[in-house]
Scaffold this motif. Structure first.
Motif: not given
Lengths: 367, 465
Positions: B202-205, B212-214, B238-243, B253-255
């Motif tokens: 129910g969430n997206t990475l 919630h994690v970083l 890093l946050k920019l890359q995640v977003s 694959e995303a990880k």
């Protein structure tokens, strides 16, 4: 070189050389011939013209070969012991390489074609550029001369009425600037100014020629030996000088004596302007007076000896090349003027602060 | 993982393990268990915001409950999850016996655990000393200055990954000290965090990972020791890359993609940058020069060694040491073992004499402000000012990741208090700010530049990214 051309035309298909052959072409001799033939030519421009001639003499047809050739030839020229200022050579060849890369980027790439034929196509288009370069080899030099006129029109606005300008050396830019300033240009009245010319001992003949040329144009010129610069500094309104090389931090490398005048001007609070074309700018980053940041370049003006000891022990151990290099370089010694002594640059596109040139150097590096 | 990225972790790992060995080794089992249960805990929406005290109490209670649960789970499934479970079991008795020393029981004596700091250069971590309680003693006008503190692992947020927990302890004890090493270790730890992460249903990475994690990891790390500028820069990146990650991309694959880009970042902005700066700065050392350095900085040490070994230059070194750290001794020993002539001065006595003897001054940077001011070990500015007085060349070595877009003209706007030298009457600052006009040149991996052009470099970097 005719031999190479024949080979190409007979086979029809250009032969593939990993290391482009330039036949008996000697870039160092060409460079010196160009400089001698045209006294108006700057060193970076002579480098570019010599590289274009190397291109003409070579059999290189692909992009890769050409870049290789330019790289190899400019390295050869830069490392030659006969070249007085390898920094200027480096800046010229960097400028040329950047020009080539820029031209390549502008090539319309055929989108749908397969990658193999695309590069083939690119090479064909590149040969068009090559032809264009060879036909217009003089274009760089003529354009560079135009920029001198641009600088002159920028610089005249810095000359206040009845000012006294201190200058030295045989910079063509400075001479053009002064000669234009004394004339009426597009309704702009001539400037009223006088010139103090610091005569160097080393290049007496050259200096006297410049003084005579200025006087012939109707400019009143007083001369003073370089040792008297501090003495006259209080009379001076501004200092104007040329440069052989603009360094990456916005300083200049120029004829020996420039640094000293800059320091004296700073001490008296007089503005120190450098008139120089922007193609002299490059990646050279001198650390201090004894490290110009150019590998292979060494200028050792200090030779300690007394009448009781032999002049130098190093002189016996040095190779022929080193001896020649020392001879060439001691004939035209250089010094480095750091940016904090320079008020402003008078460049092709206006009067610029030293930081602006530094930023341009960073831009050049990042592409 | 590519071959190029395999090296960095190998380099850093021994560093992590060498100093306070007890803490991380013992700490591992229980958080490992946590990460197993985390999936279940993270699924329900996070609890409403509580005050600090409430939160702490709640965390404590939760922790105890969880520990019991984990214990039960472990006992129930001996063959279940092989590696972590078995290691946890084997470590279990030691955990109990050593708990008081390193980990601190929730009901035990937490003061003892927080006392396992020990920052003295020689015997770091061997003898637990109790740091002063400084919060109350710092005058209010300096209250904006933060300080590293040894946070008991039990007080950490439950979502903090074990790798990050260990890293936080190392940072708090200054076992990992320099800006660039902290950054590297942080990025490597975050890689592990990302690796062990699974997006709850129910969430997206892209939307779940950062808040919630970083964020809990980052909060924990900055509670252990205030973040340095490079960490701030890298975390923003890093946050920019995640977003940027497409929600349709599968988790694995995303990880993988994220880890690969972290590796590339480390390679490009840290490893490669160091190589380039080392080569460039070594060029500025001339034959028969005398080089003056302050304390020990890894980059400066690399430059000196490179100039000596690779460039084959002959030069002498004067090491002026920070009297509070004495890390310069390490450098002096390393250099003299290589055959470089070293003069050592334990403090700033005869500073001007030493500066007069020098030709080149090399300074390592902790950070760099965009107005060209250098943020570095306390005492650096004295050296730079003396260098300027005598017309010596002062080079600051700085990776571009250390450059912040903030501006500072004094040493009090941004700084850190030395946790070991902080009493009611006085405290010592760890860093100082050297105004740009005392520096001749900043050497970065992009180009050497006047310090005032640092902001331009920064802008160029942002444009190119």
């Amino acid at each position: 070189m005719a031999n190479n051309d024949a080979k190409v035309s007979i086979s029809g298909q250009p032969p593939v050389y990993s290391n482009p052959d330039v036949g008996s072409f000697d870039i160092v001799a060409t460079y010196h011939r160009l400089l001698a033939d045209d006294p108006e030519l700057t060193m970076p421009m002579a480098t570019i013209e010599a590289l274009i001639e190397a291109l003409g003499a070579s059999s290189a047809t692909t992009v890769f070969e050409t870049m290789n050739l330019v790289e190899a030839q400019s390295d050869r020229l830069r490392q030659s012991p006969l070249v007085a200022n390898p920094m200027a050579v480096r800046h010229g060849s960097d400028f040329f390489k950047q020009y080539l890369i820029r031209e390549l980027r502008q090539l319309p790439s055929s989108g749908g074609a397969a990658s193999g034929s695309e590069s083939r196509n690119e090479d064909q288009q590149f040969s068009v550029i090559r032809q264009h370069l060879l036909r217009n080899a003089r274009l760089f030099a003529t354009r560079a001369k135009d920029t001198r006129e641009q600088i002159a029109s920028q610089g005249r606005h810095l000359i206040a009425d009845k000012s006294i300008i201190l200058t030295h050396g045989a910079s063509r830019v400075v001479r053009t600037l002064l000669e234009r300033a004394i004339e009426r240009v597009n309704g702009d009245p001539p400037r009223r100014f006088k010139v103090i010319y610091a005569l160097g001992d080393g290049r007496r003949a050259e200096s006297e020629k410049v003084v005579a040329a200025l006087r012939a144009k109707g400019i009143s010129v007083a001369t003073i030996p370089e040792t008297g610069v501090a003495h006259v500094m209080s009379k001076v309104t501004l200092v104007l000088t040329g440069a052989e090389v603009i360094t990456a931090q916005g300083g200049i490398i120029g004829q020996l004596g420039t640094y000293q005048i800059a320091k004296l001007a700073k001490a008296d609070g007089k503005p120190f302007y450098v008139a120089a074309e922007q193609h002299k700018l490059g990646q050279t980053f001198p650390g201090d007076q004894f490290r110009f940041g150019c590998s292979g370049f060494e200028q050792n003006l200090l030779t300690y000896f007394s009448s009781k000891t032999a002049s130098s022990t190093a002189a016996e151990t040095e190779t022929d090349d080193e001896k020649r290099a020392r001879k060439v370089r001691s004939a035209t010694p250089l010094d480095f003027t750091p940016p904090d002594l320079i008020t402003n640059f008078i460049c092709d596109h206006g009067v610029k602060a030293t930081v602006e040139l530094e930023h341009q150097a960073i831009d050049m590096f990042l592409g | 993982m590519s071959t190029t990225t395999a090296a960095p972790p190998a380099e850093v790992k021994p560093k992590i393990l060498e100093k306070p060995q007890k803490a991380p080794a013992v700490a591992q089992p229980s958080p490992n268990g946590e990460s197993q249960t985390k999936g279940e805990n993270a699924a329900p929406p996070p609890a409403p915001k509580l005050t600090g005290a409430e939160l702490k109490a709640k965390a404590k209670a939760e922790k105890q409950a969880r520990r019991a649960q984990v214990k039960a789970a472990k006992d129930a499934t001996p063959g279940g999850a092989p590696a972590p479970a078995s290691s946890a079991q084997s470590n279990h008795p030691t955990a109990d016996s050593k708990g008081n020393k390193a980990k601190g029981k929730p009901d035990g004596a937490p003061s003892a655990s927080s006392g396992a700091t020990g920052r003295t250069a020689g015997s770091r971590g061997s003898v637990p000393t109790i740091p002063p309680k400084p919060e109350s003693s710092i005058p209010e006008c300096f209250s904006h200055l933060s300080m590293a503190k040894r946070l008991p692992i039990t007080q950490a947020d439950k979502d903090v990954h074990p790798a990050v927990l260990a890293l936080g302890q190392h940072m708090a004890t200054f076992a990992i000290d320099e800006s660039i090493t902290r950054l590297k270790a942080t990025l490597l730890a975050f890689k592990k965090v990302i690796d062990s992460y699974t997006t709850p249903p129910g969430n997206t990475l892209a939307r779940h990972l950062t808040p919630h994690v970083l964020n809990p990891q980052i909060e924990y790390l900055s509670a252990c020791r205030p973040m340095c500028f490079s960490m701030g820069n890298a975390i923003r990146w890093l946050k920019l890359q995640v977003s940027k990650i497409d929600p349709d991309v599968p988790d694995a694959e995303a990880k993988k993609e994220l880890c690969a880009s972290i590796d590339a970042f480390i390679q490009e902005r840290i490893n490669f940058a160091d190589v380039v700066i080392t080569q460039k700065a070594a060029d500025y050392i001339g034959e028969d020069d005398v080089v003056l350095v302050y304390g020990r900085n890894t980059l400066v040490e690399q430059v000196l060694l490179h100039a000596h070994r690779v460039a084959g230059k002959k030069f002498d070194v004067i090491v002026i040491d920070d009297p509070y750290e004495r890390q310069g001794q390490v450098l002096a020993k390393a250099l003299s073992a290589e055959g470089v002539e070293v003069s050592y001065s334990g403090d700033f006595g005869a500073l001007r004499f030493h500066v007069q003897c020098a030709d080149v001054i090399l300074l390592g940077a902790e950070g760099m402000f965009s107005n060209g001011a250098l943020y570095a070990r306390c005492g650096t500015s004295d050296l730079a000012i003396a260098g300027k007085d005598f017309g010596k060349k002062v080079y600051a070595l700085c990776e571009t990741i250390n450059i912040t877009d903030r501006v500072s003209t004094d040493s009090l706007t941004y700084n850190e208090i030395d946790p070991e030298r902080c009493s009611g009457s006085s405290f010592r600052l760890l860093y100082d700010t050297t105004p740009s006009h005392y520096l001749s040149t900043v050497v970065t991996e992009i180009s050497s530049a006047q310090p005032t052009s640092v902001s331009y470099l920064l802008r160029k970097l942002e444009d190119s990214n």
